[in-house]
Design a protein around this motif. Structure first.
Motif, PDB file in Angstrom:
ATOM      1  N   ARG A  20       0.840  -1.213   0.000  1.00 15.17           N
ATOM      2  CA  ARG A  20       0.000   0.000   0.000  1.00 15.17           C
ATOM      3  C   ARG A  20       0.867   1.253   0.000  1.00 15.17           C
ATOM      4  NH1 ARG A  20      -3.886  -2.648   3.107  1.00 15.17           N
ATOM      5  NH2 ARG A  20      -2.728  -2.148   4.975  1.00 15.17           N
ATOM      6  N   GLY A  24      -0.512   2.146  -3.240  1.00 15.25           N
ATOM      7  CA  GLY A  24      -1.899   2.470  -2.895  1.00 15.25           C
ATOM      8  C   GLY A  24      -2.638   1.189  -2.534  1.00 15.25           C
ATOM      9  N   LEU A 357      -2.871  13.113  -2.883  1.00 20.19           N
ATOM     10  CA  LEU A 357      -2.158  11.866  -3.130  1.00 20.19           C
ATOM     11  C   LEU A 357      -0.963  12.086  -4.050  1.00 20.19           C
ATOM     12  CD1 LEU A 357      -5.234   9.569  -3.698  1.00 20.19           C
ATOM     13  CD2 LEU A 357      -3.615   9.392  -1.824  1.00 20.19           C
TER      14      LEU A 357
END
Ligand code: SF4
Length: 468
Positions: A20, A24, A357
């Motif tokens: 992750r 992600g 992000l």
């Protein structure tokens, strides 16, 4: 797509944490494979044989990682460490906290003999290694002042005047739920009374948090505090904090009541000194109201005030963050807590945060925090507790800073998982720590209405948890 094959172990949590971090989202396929959604197709083997972990990537001889023979690292942590190393070499990218994906980097830093060990073994950036190393030592020295059998007590009031768009806590709109507040207060008092046999007389710290406890009207606030303090013999508790977080809930009556009842420490949290951002966040107070609340608290005689500030708020550039940090530091509060914006799923904002992000947003937050750490140190503040949340921008941290002699015992005791904590109210968590059995938890239900309905059940659970 990147695939990690686990051979000889099923440490899917640490493997997923690392995937992750780099890619992600990821998901398990069967019991021994985890995939991430990204190009190109690569296969990594994470292998545990006879207690030895090794990790390699198919077709990439140089991307093989063997155990650090000098280190006494558990296989689970070693799986994570090696997978991080292989991916960081492959992608030629390092994160500030290296392979430490957990929420308490100071737990690992406590075991390290030096800052360099954190850099070499876990691939932390030098400044983060220094921060973790120093803060772990500060936490240790504060914890040593709290006897092992002395608990902390948390009392939660999960209501606020409006919900901030970044909020990931249990918090309900106090205006919409006005009818519930007296009932909620009585439920908390009933829960505390039902546990009076298991709460020791020596309590090291009391924290009244939320939500925003000062959201209660003057009369109810006074009734609540007087009764909680009476039940807990608060006159004998060395540190009492009340979260007065939002300036729109603070007035002279409540501040005087807290002072008269012996509250030592309050939190008045601006989060930013930009009215534009405050409006965007839905915080319903202005910068000017924050200053007024602070001045009033000082006039009434509070000598330990904490202020929270957040790096990475929507649309804020580094100059705005610096302006906020300089502004609150000029007020010379005893504690400043430097947070990173979290993108938890419960937050309303989590739908609108694609920009945060991006790599440049991560870099901006990194620059803000780097400035913040250096600036606060230059101004006489020391980091004394540190934690990370799973979904902070760039995987960054939250750090509590204090002027010497003003560190909050409750924050350190609660984070340490080495001292008992009694939690009362909706969403609170009780923890019992035993040197032999380790840590056992008992969470209360999160929603206020459910809590009121099931309060006796919460009390029974707590009695069981703490009954020896
Ligand atoms: S004041 Fe704190 S608890 Fe209340 S809504 Fe805002 S972030 Fe959440």
């Amino acid at each position: 797509m990147p695939i990690v094959r686990m051979e000889g172990h099923d440490y899917s949590f640490p493997v997923s944490d690392v995937l992750r971090l780099f890619y992600g989202a990821c998901w398990p396929v069967g019991s021994h494979e985890i995939r991430a959604s990204y190009d190109p197709n690569i296969v990594i083997h994470s292998c545990l044989t006879d207690g030895i972990v090794s990790t390699w990537m198919d077709g990439q001889d140089a991307l093989r990682c063997e155990p650090d023979k000098d280190a006494n690292i558990s296989p689970k942590r070693e799986v994570k460490r090696q997978l991080y190393r292989v991916l960081s070499l492959y992608l030629n990218f390092n994160f500030p906290w290296g392979s430490l994906t957990g929420i308490r980097p100071t737990l690992v830093a406590r075991e390290a003999a030096s800052r360099e060990e954190l850099v070499d073994r876990y691939f932390l950036r030098h400044d983060k290694a220094q921060l973790a190393f120093d803060t772990a030592r500060a936490e240790d020295s504060i914890l040593a002042r709290i006897p092992e059998n002395e608990p902390s007590v948390y009392v939660g009031v999960p209501f606020c005047r409006s919900r901030c768009s970044y909020c990931s806590f249990v918090s309900e709109d106090a205006y919409a739920k006005t009818h519930l507040l007296p009932e909620y207060v009585d439920a908390v008092l009933a829960e505390i009374r039902s546990c009076s046999d298991v709460i020791p007389r020596n309590v090291s710290s009391l924290y009244v948090g939320g939500g925003t406890p000062t959201v209660l009207d003057d009369r109810l606030f006074l009734y609540f505090l007087e009764n909680v303090f009476r039940e807990l013999h608060a006159d004998q508790i060395p540190e009492i904090t009340v979260e007065a977080g939002r300036a729109d809930t603070i007035n002279a009556v409540k501040l005087r009541a807290m002072k008269d009842l012996g509250v030592h420490r309050i939190c008045i949290n601006p989060q930013t000194l930009s009215n534009k951002t405050l409006r965007t966040l839905g915080r319903n107070h202005t910068v000017e109201e924050f200053y007024q609340a602070h001045d009033l608290a000082e006039q009434i005689g509070f000598t330990t005030i904490n202020m929270d500030i957040i790096a990475g708020l929507p649309d804020e550039v580094e100059e705005e963050f610096i302006h906020s940090l300089e502004g609150i530091t000029a007020l010379s509060p005893e504690n400043i807590t430097l947070h990173t914006l979290s993108r938890k799923r419960r937050a309303a904002m989590s739908d609108q945060i694609d920009t945060s992000l991006s790599e440049s947003a991560n870099q901006t937050v990194d620059d803000m925090l780097t400035f913040g750490h250096q600036f606060l140190q230059k101004n006489g503040y020391e980091s004394y507790y540190l934690y990370r949340q799973k979904d902070t921008v760039g995987g960054q941290e939250n750090t509590g800073y204090s002027k010497p002699g003003h560190a909050c015992l409750y924050n350190v005791a609660m984070m340490s998982d080495q001292r008992p904590v009694f939690g009362f109210g909706a969403g609170s968590v009780s923890k019992n720590y035993d040197t032999h059995k380790g840590l056992t938890r008992s969470p209360n239900v999160r929603e206020a209405i459910e809590y009121i309905r099931r309060v006796q059940e919460m009390a029974v659970r707590k009695n069981q948890l703490f009954r020896v």
